[in-house]
Design an enzyme around this catalytic site. Structure first.
Site, PDB file in Angstrom:
ATOM      1  N   ARG A   8       3.850   6.430 -42.076  1.00  0.00           N
ATOM      2  CA  ARG A   8       4.432   7.537 -42.471  1.00  0.00           C
ATOM      3  C   ARG A   8       5.382   7.900 -43.569  1.00  0.00           C
ATOM      4  NH1 ARG A   8       5.017  11.631 -37.864  1.00  0.00           N
ATOM      5  NH2 ARG A   8       3.081  11.501 -37.064  1.00  0.00           N
ATOM      6  N   ARG A  38       9.150  12.996 -44.651  1.00  0.00           N
ATOM      7  CA  ARG A  38      10.449  14.001 -44.734  1.00  0.00           C
ATOM      8  C   ARG A  38      11.279  13.234 -45.338  1.00  0.00           C
ATOM      9  NH1 ARG A  38       9.447  17.037 -39.023  1.00  0.00           N
ATOM     10  NH2 ARG A  38       8.515  14.609 -38.843  1.00  0.00           N
ATOM     11  N   ASP A  87      -3.265  13.970 -41.491  1.00  0.00           N
ATOM     12  CA  ASP A  87      -3.227  13.924 -40.151  1.00  0.00           C
ATOM     13  C   ASP A  87      -4.212  13.580 -39.278  1.00  0.00           C
ATOM     14  OD1 ASP A  87      -0.528  14.350 -38.616  1.00  0.00           O
ATOM     15  OD2 ASP A  87      -2.167  14.878 -37.009  1.00  0.00           O
TER      16      ASP A  87
HETATM   17  O1  CP3 Z   1       1.658   7.803 -42.792  1.00  0.00           O
HETATM   18  C1  CP3 Z   1       1.409   8.612 -43.669  1.00  0.00           C
HETATM   19  O2  CP3 Z   1       2.311   8.613 -44.652  1.00  0.00           O
HETATM   20  C2  CP3 Z   1       0.156   9.365 -43.785  1.00  0.00           C
HETATM   21  C3  CP3 Z   1       0.327  10.486 -43.088  1.00  0.00           C
HETATM   22  C4  CP3 Z   1       0.492  10.657 -41.682  1.00  0.00           C
HETATM   23  C5  CP3 Z   1       0.894  11.928 -40.814  1.00  0.00           C
HETATM   24  N1  CP3 Z   1       0.472  11.719 -39.650  1.00  0.00           N
HETATM   25  C6  CP3 Z   1       1.519  12.748 -41.667  1.00  0.00           C
HETATM   26  C7  CP3 Z   1       2.474  13.723 -40.820  1.00  0.00           C
HETATM   27  C8  CP3 Z   1      -0.306   9.769 -40.745  1.00  0.00           C
HETATM   28  C9  CP3 Z   1      -1.057   8.484 -41.046  1.00  0.00           C
HETATM   29  C10 CP3 Z   1      -0.201  10.550 -39.460  1.00  0.00           C
HETATM   30  C11 CP3 Z   1      -0.728   9.897 -38.113  1.00  0.00           C
HETATM   31  C12 CP3 Z   1      -0.468  10.696 -36.858  1.00  0.00           C
HETATM   32  N2  CP3 Z   1      -0.101  11.891 -36.601  1.00  0.00           N
HETATM   33  C13 CP3 Z   1      -0.149   9.999 -35.595  1.00  0.00           C
HETATM   34  C14 CP3 Z   1      -0.396   8.439 -35.388  1.00  0.00           C
HETATM   35  C15 CP3 Z   1       0.692   7.570 -35.729  1.00  0.00           C
HETATM   36  C16 CP3 Z   1       2.141   7.904 -35.189  1.00  0.00           C
HETATM   37  O3  CP3 Z   1       2.882   8.399 -35.719  1.00  0.00           O
HETATM   38  O4  CP3 Z   1       2.086   7.579 -33.908  1.00  0.00           O
HETATM   39  C17 CP3 Z   1       0.117  10.861 -34.758  1.00  0.00           C
HETATM   40  C18 CP3 Z   1       0.162  10.655 -33.198  1.00  0.00           C
HETATM   41  C19 CP3 Z   1      -0.019  12.078 -35.254  1.00  0.00           C
HETATM   42  C20 CP3 Z   1       0.212  13.370 -34.721  1.00  0.00           C
HETATM   43  C21 CP3 Z   1       1.390  14.374 -35.071  1.00  0.00           C
HETATM   44  N3  CP3 Z   1       1.235  14.867 -36.616  1.00  0.00           N
HETATM   45  C22 CP3 Z   1       2.470  14.603 -34.635  1.00  0.00           C
HETATM   46  C23 CP3 Z   1       2.983  14.314 -33.142  1.00  0.00           C
HETATM   47  C24 CP3 Z   1       3.362  15.385 -35.489  1.00  0.00           C
HETATM   48  C25 CP3 Z   1       4.582  16.180 -35.286  1.00  0.00           C
HETATM   49  C26 CP3 Z   1       5.757  15.065 -35.131  1.00  0.00           C
HETATM   50  C27 CP3 Z   1       6.684  15.057 -36.575  1.00  0.00           C
HETATM   51  O5  CP3 Z   1       6.770  13.811 -36.976  1.00  0.00           O
HETATM   52  O6  CP3 Z   1       6.825  15.999 -36.864  1.00  0.00           O
HETATM   53  C28 CP3 Z   1       2.601  15.419 -36.742  1.00  0.00           C
HETATM   54  C29 CP3 Z   1       3.032  15.885 -37.951  1.00  0.00           C
HETATM   55  C30 CP3 Z   1       3.026  15.095 -39.320  1.00  0.00           C
HETATM   56  N4  CP3 Z   1       2.029  14.579 -39.818  1.00  0.00           N
HETATM   57  C31 CP3 Z   1       4.028  15.125 -40.215  1.00  0.00           C
HETATM   58  C32 CP3 Z   1       3.634  14.334 -41.149  1.00  0.00           C
HETATM   59  C33 CP3 Z   1       4.372  13.898 -42.561  1.00  0.00           C
HETATM   60  C34 CP3 Z   1       5.284  15.967 -40.139  1.00  0.00           C
HETATM   61  C35 CP3 Z   1       5.114  17.514 -40.313  1.00  0.00           C
HETATM   62  C36 CP3 Z   1       5.877  17.936 -41.722  1.00  0.00           C
HETATM   63  O7  CP3 Z   1       6.196  17.135 -42.757  1.00  0.00           O
HETATM   64  O8  CP3 Z   1       6.263  19.100 -41.508  1.00  0.00           O
END
Ligand code: CP3
Length: 335
Positions: free
Chosen positions: A14, A18, A64
């Protein structure tokens, strides 16, 4: 993979997120997170940001794991403050049978073309400075959002389906695996240098259930990617699953990601020669930089000259001070 390099490599899960003010600036342009993911120019911009701002040794494509859901017929929305919501979750065998992914002719890659455009634009901007990592979710983790309809504390519906209708469960995971393998293979064709499979919720399963219900599907994804591109490193990451470490190693990925619940020395001892990735607790980045440096120095002592990639044990948290993320990367590099 696992060959000696000049200095220890580090990237952060990630890392495009943010905690970076520049990410938040770009993020504001899009009310919808999915629309952001669907804009290749902005994807390339935020993918490169952590390379410039904190000095990581790899970029991970901004996207994502859930982008597979809309082409599979699921109505996905990222709700502010709540996370992903699926408005038409999958709950029965008939719905699963009607979904794409059953055969070679089912191809959702055309609908994911924006991801591949993002790969090409990012590689244009990176100019070979650092490698680009592509990714997909593990079939179990992706299926969890399809069945639960969002994030879930118990995975009661998914595991309920798994135990009550194993045939339907396997059909769902087979479809997700087929499409995931094709998706990862296309990412490589379009230029990513390595791929990560993130099976964040695998730790919800007992070892026996993991082996019966999940391992064969993840293995089939890894094998298909490796069959096409034997030289492309595959990283497997799961969270909260120290009891499954043996099984993860058995998947044959080049790198096995660890969270902070596993002691690095135990992992190296149990699996000599395996390349591991991880595993600093993301909350360690709330400690002052000198404490982060101390902790990294301890980790480096444990690692010695074993094959290892520094990372956190899970994604970096939005409240993390940027200078602490940078202190982590600099400490790994010995600066
Ligand atoms: O790692 C990176 O920088 C690349 C981008 C990336 C995102 N999600 C961007 C994201 C990656 C590799 C993911 C993987 C992901 N997404 C996983 C597996 C890894 C982990 O964290 O366990 C999972 C389970 C998800 C599903 C997901 N996406 C959830 C549960 C959420 C909401 C929770 C949160 O952090 O807000 C997201 C949204 C998300 N994906 C954000 C980002 C930067 C935040 C949304 C935003 O910026 O408004």
């Amino acid at each position: 993979m696992g060959r000696p390099v000049g200095r220890p490599p580090v990237w952060i899960m990630r890392q495009a997120g943010r905690y970076l003010p520049d990410y938040r600036r770009v993020r504001k342009l899009f009310p919808s997170f999915l629309d952001f993911c669907r804009s290749p120019e902005h994807v390339a911009e935020v993918t490169v940001q952590p390379v410039d701002h904190i000095g990581v040794d790899a970029a991970i494509l901004f996207s994502d794991i859930l982008v597979l859901l809309p082409p599979m017929g699921l109505n996905l929305e990222f709700v502010e403050g709540e996370g992903p919501v699926v408005h038409n979750p999958v709950r029965d065998a008939a719905t699963i049978a009607a979904m794409p992914g059953g055969g070679d002719h089912d191809d959702i890659n055309a609908e994911l073309d924006y991801v591949f455009q993002g790969v090409r634009l990012t590689q244009r901007d990176l100019k070979g400075y650092v490698p680009l990592i592509g990714f997909a979710g593990g079939p179990f983790t992706v299926a969890s959002y399809m069945v639960e309809g969002g994030s879930s504390k118990e995975l009661a519906r998914l595991k309920g389906l798994m135990f009550s209708d194993p045939k339907a469960f396997h059909m769902l995971l087979t479809k997700v695996s087929n499409l995931t393998a094709a998706y990862l293979i296309e990412q490589v064709r379009q230029g990513v240098d390595a791929v990560t499979i993130m099976d964040s919720w695998a730790g919800y399963l007992s070892p026996a259930d993991y082996r019966t219900f999940v391992l064969p599907h993840t293995l089939s994804v890894i094998r298909r990617v490796k069959a096409q591109f034997p030289q492309i490193p595959v990283i497997h990451y799961a969270n909260g699953a120290p009891t499954l470490l043996r099984d993860f190693v058995s998947l044959g990925a080049d790198v096995v990601g660890l969270d902070w619940r596993v002691e690095l020395q135990d992992a190296f001892k149990a699996h000599p020669g395996q390349t591991f990735q991880g595993n600093l607790d993301p909350c360690y980045l709330f400690a002052p930089p000198e404490k982060i440096r101390e902790r990294v120095a301890e980790m480096k002592k444990v690692v010695g000259n074993r094959p290892h990639i520094f990372n956190l044990g899970h994604g970096i948290l939005p409240q993390t001070p940027v200078e602490n993320a940078r202190a982590f990367v600099d400490a790994v590099h010995g600066e």
